[in-house]
Design an enzyme around this catalytic site. Structure first.
Site, mmCIF file in Angstrom:
data_model
loop_
_atom_site.group_PDB
_atom_site.id
_atom_site.type_symbol
_atom_site.label_atom_id
_atom_site.label_comp_id
_atom_site.label_asym_id
_atom_site.label_seq_id
_atom_site.Cartn_x
_atom_site.Cartn_y
_atom_site.Cartn_z
ATOM 1 C CG LEU A 127 61.190 -31.265 54.803
ATOM 2 C CD1 LEU A 127 61.796 -31.732 53.490
ATOM 3 C CD2 LEU A 127 61.885 -31.946 55.980
ATOM 4 C CB SER A 129 53.814 -25.743 55.242
ATOM 5 O OG SER A 129 53.106 -24.684 55.824
ATOM 6 C CB ALA A 130 51.834 -28.573 59.963
ATOM 7 C CB VAL A 132 50.357 -25.130 64.735
ATOM 8 C CG1 VAL A 132 51.067 -24.377 65.846
ATOM 9 C CG2 VAL A 132 48.894 -25.335 65.095
ATOM 10 C CB ALA A 133 54.948 -24.962 63.378
ATOM 11 C CE LYS A 149 55.892 -28.204 64.843
ATOM 12 N NZ LYS A 149 55.268 -29.359 65.523
ATOM 13 C CG ASP A 284 48.116 -34.229 65.995
ATOM 14 O OD1 ASP A 284 47.055 -34.555 65.419
ATOM 15 O OD2 ASP A 284 48.759 -33.210 65.686
#
Length: 543
Positions: A127, A129-130, A132-133, A149, A284
């Site tokens: 869904l 994508s960042a 770190v995960a 996640k 964050d």
């Protein structure tokens, strides 16, 4: 060797995307301009992409640490050129994903069951994508819609390389630069290392989410999704799926007739509530982690995501920060200077009058503008530049707070350009200070400690007897000293008497906290004795 290879990769990426062009036209020192003119790639090839796209692609290629830095920059669209800010915004949720089949293997290995056994539905296409995960949608067998996640494979090794390189650079800066010791770069990198490695453990994120949800239980201004602990592991986190509008999607928010002023003010309220009421804040808060509920757009509610990075402050830091903020609001620069000295943020021998004058020269020009044009971020930057002249040390425990405050202001101004951060925050801080000081605050603190005090009440007679014995011994010493005088400190002679007074006052006060329902009804004698104890401790601390 790994650091050297990583440094070579960074150099190659900088050259490939011609990031040196970003510095053209800036007022740089002559030796920096000379170095930029001598770099070989400047004459070997050109990159035709726009500068904002080049910067974004370079950060994506360099990995999560650089992506997170770009995410932070993207919130300050009031400080960046429009084209660069627009490109960096794409870092929020468009980092290239990794293979969905690999995500499935990570989930199955972590939770010890197949995906079919764990979920009735699981979408292997991510869904979002960042850095770190990445996140996949799924549905539990019990029917709840959830998101899964999954930590990026191999990310731990990449981050260790980057952090190791940062430590090398920090040690180098501290060794060769005159400002290095004051800026404490090694401590700052160590604080960042702890933060980012905590983010790699999704159990910590789950705990942070649960704590934040308790802090804002049934709150109309912030909603935190539920964590499903039975499906949570170091590498996997399963949470309630939320439905809302990304806070950066201004067009959709306008379409549902969102009250932007109230939305921006509630963002400020959430920040100050987390920092000063709870001492537990989401650190964050870039736009990719903040949504707005579809429900009640005229009474908007935020939805928070991604709880890997949180911050907290000690009671001392909370108090100093609140008093600093209020002093700024009142333009009491003398108080600001004194607080910086008292907190140890600047050396004790700093000339307070000179420091006050320097702070006034930074802040007064901003107060001459309409309140809506005052940027707290710019004031903060000016204060740091001024404090550098007075050897102000960087406070590693405040780095996350500074970053989050700048993010909140940037986000608020993006939603509602007329946001007045200071005027919105001032009533909250004044109320917090009223609750922290005064008789009622003392009564509340004593009442919270009542069980502990009651536990020690049986020991009070023995303490009284000991105090009286000490008084008697000191009377005898004083009588002997009159007969055979010798140099001694007068304070030591009276110490036992004052200690006995404090013991009696503490006993009366602790007993009365339990018996008197209203603090105003308590006999004044115990307050006098307690005040004497405070004076005594203050004098003893200076002794």
């Amino acid at each position: 060797m790994s650091r050297l290879l990583r440094l070579l990769k960074i150099t190659r990426v900088v050259a490939r995307y011609r990031l040196d062009n970003l510095f053209d036209g800036l007022p740089l020192p002559w030796y920096v301009r000379a170095w930029l003119m001598l770099v070989p790639w400047r004459y070997l090839w050109r990159c035709q992409r726009p500068r904002g796209e080049r910067l974004r692609l370079a950060m994506e290629e360099l990995g999560p640490i650089f992506v997170k830095f770009g995410q932070m920059l993207s919130t300050r669209q009031d400080l960046l050129p429009e084209d660069i800010a627009a490109e960096l915004t794409l870092l929020q949720d468009r980092v290239p994903p990794f293979c969905g089949e690999r995500a499935v293997r990570i989930v199955e290995r972590a939770l010890g069951q197949t995906v079919a056994e764990l979920f009735s539905e699981f979408d292997s296409t991510p869904l979002a994508s960042a850095s770190v995960a990445q996140v996949h949608t799924a549905r539990l067998h019990s029917g709840e819609a959830v998101v899964v996640k999954v930590i990026r494979p191999g990310i731990n090794r990449v981050i260790r390389q980057d952090v190791s390189l940062l430590f090398t650079l920090a040690h180098l800066v501290q060794a060769v630069w005159s400002e290095g010791r004051r800026l404490r770069p090694v401590e700052v990198v160590a604080e960042y290392e702890k933060t980012i490695f905590d983010e790699l453990d999704l159990r910590r994120e789950a705990g942070n989410a649960s704590q934040l949800k308790r802090n804002f239980e049934n709150s109309p201004i912030l909603y935190v999704p539920e964590v499903y602990w039975d499906y949570t592991h170091r590498d996997v986190l399963v949470m309630e799926r939320i439905y809302g509008v990304p806070v950066s999607d201004v067009a959709s928010l306008k379409a549902q007739q969102t009250d932007f002023r109230l939305l921006a003010e509630r963002g400020v309220e959430i920040f100050f509530t987390q920092v000063f009421r709870d001492s537990f804040f989401h650190a964050d808060m870039h736009p990719g982690n903040v949504y707005v509920s579809h429900q009640h757009p005229q009474d908007p509610q935020y939805i928070a995501l991604d709880f890997g990075i949180v911050g907290s402050l000690t009671p001392e830091d909370q108090s100093y920060l609140a008093r600093n903020f209020l002093a700024f609001f009142k333009r009491d620069y003398k108080q600001v200077a004194q607080l910086h000295v008292e907190s140890g943020w600047v050396p004790r021998d700093t000339n307070v009058n000179d420091f006050e004058s320097a702070i006034r020269s930074v802040c007064e020009p901003f107060f001459e503008k309409p309140l809506k044009e005052i940027s707290f971020g710019q004031v903060l930057l000016g204060l740091f530049q001024t404090a550098r002249r007075y050897n102000m040390e960087v406070q590693p425990q405040l780095v996350l707070l500074q970053k989050t405050l700048l993010n909140i202001e940037g986000l608020g101004r993006q939603l509602y350009p007329d946001l007045d951060l200071w005027q919105t925050a001032k009533p909250f801080l004044e109320k917090w200070m009223r609750e922290r000081v005064g008789a009622r605050a003392l009564y509340r603190n004593m009442k919270e400690r009542a069980p502990e005090l009651i536990e020690h009440l049986p020991q009070m007679p023995q303490l009284f007897h000991g105090a009286l014995q000490q008084l008697k011994q000191l009377e005898e010493l004083e009588l002997a000293a009159r007969v055979n005088p010798e140099p001694r400190r007068g304070w030591d002679v009276h110490w036992g008497r004052l200690a006995g007074l404090v013991a009696v006052g503490a006993a009366l006060l602790s007993a009365q906290v339990v018996t008197w329902p209203q603090v105003e009804a308590m006999p004044p004698a115990s307050w006098v004795l307690a005040a004497a104890g405070v004076v005594l401790l203050s004098l003893e601390r200076r002794r």
